[in-house]
Design a protein around this motif. Sequence first.
Motif, short mmCIF file in Angstrom:
data_model
loop_
_atom_site.label_atom_id
_atom_site.label_comp_id
_atom_site.label_asym_id
_atom_site.label_seq_id
_atom_site.Cartn_x
_atom_site.Cartn_y
_atom_site.Cartn_z
N MET A 1 -5.09 22.92 -3.29
CA MET A 1 -4.28 22.00 -2.47
C MET A 1 -5.04 20.68 -2.27
N LYS A 2 -4.32 19.57 -2.38
CA LYS A 2 -4.95 18.28 -2.10
C LYS A 2 -4.38 17.72 -0.80
N ASP A 3 -5.16 16.91 -0.12
CA ASP A 3 -4.65 16.27 1.09
C ASP A 3 -3.78 15.09 0.71
N ILE A 4 -4.21 14.35 -0.27
CA ILE A 4 -3.52 13.10 -0.59
C ILE A 4 -3.61 12.79 -2.08
N ILE A 5 -2.51 12.26 -2.61
CA ILE A 5 -2.56 11.73 -3.98
C ILE A 5 -1.96 10.33 -3.98
N THR A 6 -2.36 9.54 -4.95
CA THR A 6 -1.81 8.20 -5.09
C THR A 6 -1.58 7.91 -6.57
N ILE A 7 -0.71 6.94 -6.84
CA ILE A 7 -0.38 6.58 -8.23
C ILE A 7 -0.70 5.11 -8.41
N GLY A 8 -1.50 4.77 -9.40
CA GLY A 8 -1.70 3.33 -9.62
C GLY A 8 -2.88 2.96 -10.49
N LYS B 1 -17.96 -4.56 -11.49
CA LYS B 1 -17.66 -3.51 -10.53
C LYS B 1 -16.28 -2.93 -10.87
N ALA B 2 -15.72 -2.13 -9.98
CA ALA B 2 -14.38 -1.59 -10.22
C ALA B 2 -13.56 -1.77 -8.96
N GLY B 3 -12.26 -2.00 -9.12
CA GLY B 3 -11.39 -2.19 -7.96
C GLY B 3 -9.95 -1.87 -8.30
N GLY B 4 -9.07 -2.21 -7.39
CA GLY B 4 -7.64 -1.90 -7.56
C GLY B 4 -7.17 -1.20 -6.31
N ALA B 5 -6.00 -1.60 -5.83
CA ALA B 5 -5.55 -1.14 -4.51
C ALA B 5 -5.54 0.38 -4.38
N GLU B 6 -4.88 1.06 -5.31
CA GLU B 6 -4.73 2.51 -5.16
C GLU B 6 -6.06 3.21 -5.40
N GLY C 1 2.84 -1.40 -3.51
CA GLY C 1 3.58 -2.38 -4.29
C GLY C 1 2.80 -2.89 -5.49
N VAL C 2 1.50 -2.68 -5.53
CA VAL C 2 0.72 -3.24 -6.64
C VAL C 2 1.11 -2.56 -7.95
N PHE C 3 1.07 -1.24 -7.95
CA PHE C 3 1.44 -0.53 -9.16
C PHE C 3 2.89 -0.84 -9.55
N THR C 4 3.76 -0.86 -8.55
CA THR C 4 5.17 -1.14 -8.83
C THR C 4 5.33 -2.50 -9.50
N ALA C 5 4.59 -3.50 -9.00
CA ALA C 5 4.75 -4.87 -9.49
C ALA C 5 4.29 -5.05 -10.94
N ILE C 6 3.44 -4.17 -11.40
CA ILE C 6 2.90 -4.35 -12.76
C ILE C 6 4.02 -4.35 -13.81
N ASP C 7 5.06 -3.56 -13.56
CA ASP C 7 6.22 -3.55 -14.45
C ASP C 7 7.37 -3.08 -13.56
#
Length: 317
Positions: A1-8, A31-36, A134-140
Amino acid sequence: MKDIITIGDAMITLDPSHKGPMRYSSSFERKAGGAEFNFAIGCSRLGLRTGWISRLGNDEFGRYIFNFARGEGIDMSAVHLMNGYPTSLNFKEVMEDGTGRTFYYRENSPVSTLTDKDLDEAYIKDSKVLHITGVFTAIDYKKNKLLIKRAVEIAKNNGVIVSLDPNIRLKLWTKEQARETLVEFLPYVDILLTGVDEAEVLFDTSEPSQIVEQSKVHGIETVAIKEGEKGAIGYHQGEWYKATPVPPKKVVDTVGAGDGFDAGFIYGFLEGFPLDKTLRFANTIGSMVVSVYGDNEGLPYLDEVLTHLGEKELIER
Ligand SMILES: O=C(O)C(=O)C[C@H](O)[C@H](O)COP(=O)(O)O
């Protein structure tokens, strides 16, 4: 079981060695970054079992991000390296006061290869919260809208809580496109984590009571309105709380504070904290993030937040 998942998405983030206009920056730190991605790191550092659905380039940068995320304890079973899609880049400009701009090189991002066929129902079901932005959504936005709608449908059908940070990046889409798309997600959302300016795009108002009223129309009963250095306002099932700001030691880089806030809020929510404690906890993380240079370097571990809040003694040596 996971507590949280994200897509992006995640990107190689290039931080300038010197502050000031980027046109004069001649050296950058990789470095590395990105909202999700930042959000997932924030959750994992707090001790939440965290999963991430993503694609990275099958290249040196993709491998670096993959290993970095794995090292942070994020479940990487739903992250794949793609041939023919180079890992995205993000160059940062940081000014003396810690504010700045970002310059994306993320056309044909590997994450644009995700389709709804990649959404594993069992993976989403096996989580308490699904966090979307909204970041992942905005990509396409046309394609990813369908993908996110599929993901939140799976979540809703299986009792998984959905949280949304609109994270509107106007370098990726227009206000009209953002509003039109994100509003379609609202009926599936349980927790809205938004900046005031983003709420203005979604609801045409920056007035907290109006933001909450409009959210409630869509059935959203938990709302956090992030006001940056002014603190945050929260609403949960009829209860309001205004959290005063937690002054940072020094503002060196404001990027990532919102993602850190989100991680803290979800942590508080899952722990069953009352609204006031959840907001203070989330605000504290935002304040800690802006004191450290980098998008996710300042995201604290749980004991660091507790020390900051005075709930745990700091032993320095
Ligand atoms: O993914 C993107 O497009 C980004 O802009 C990457 C940034 O690292 C975070 O999204 C920071 O966002 P804040 O926490 O709101 O400062």
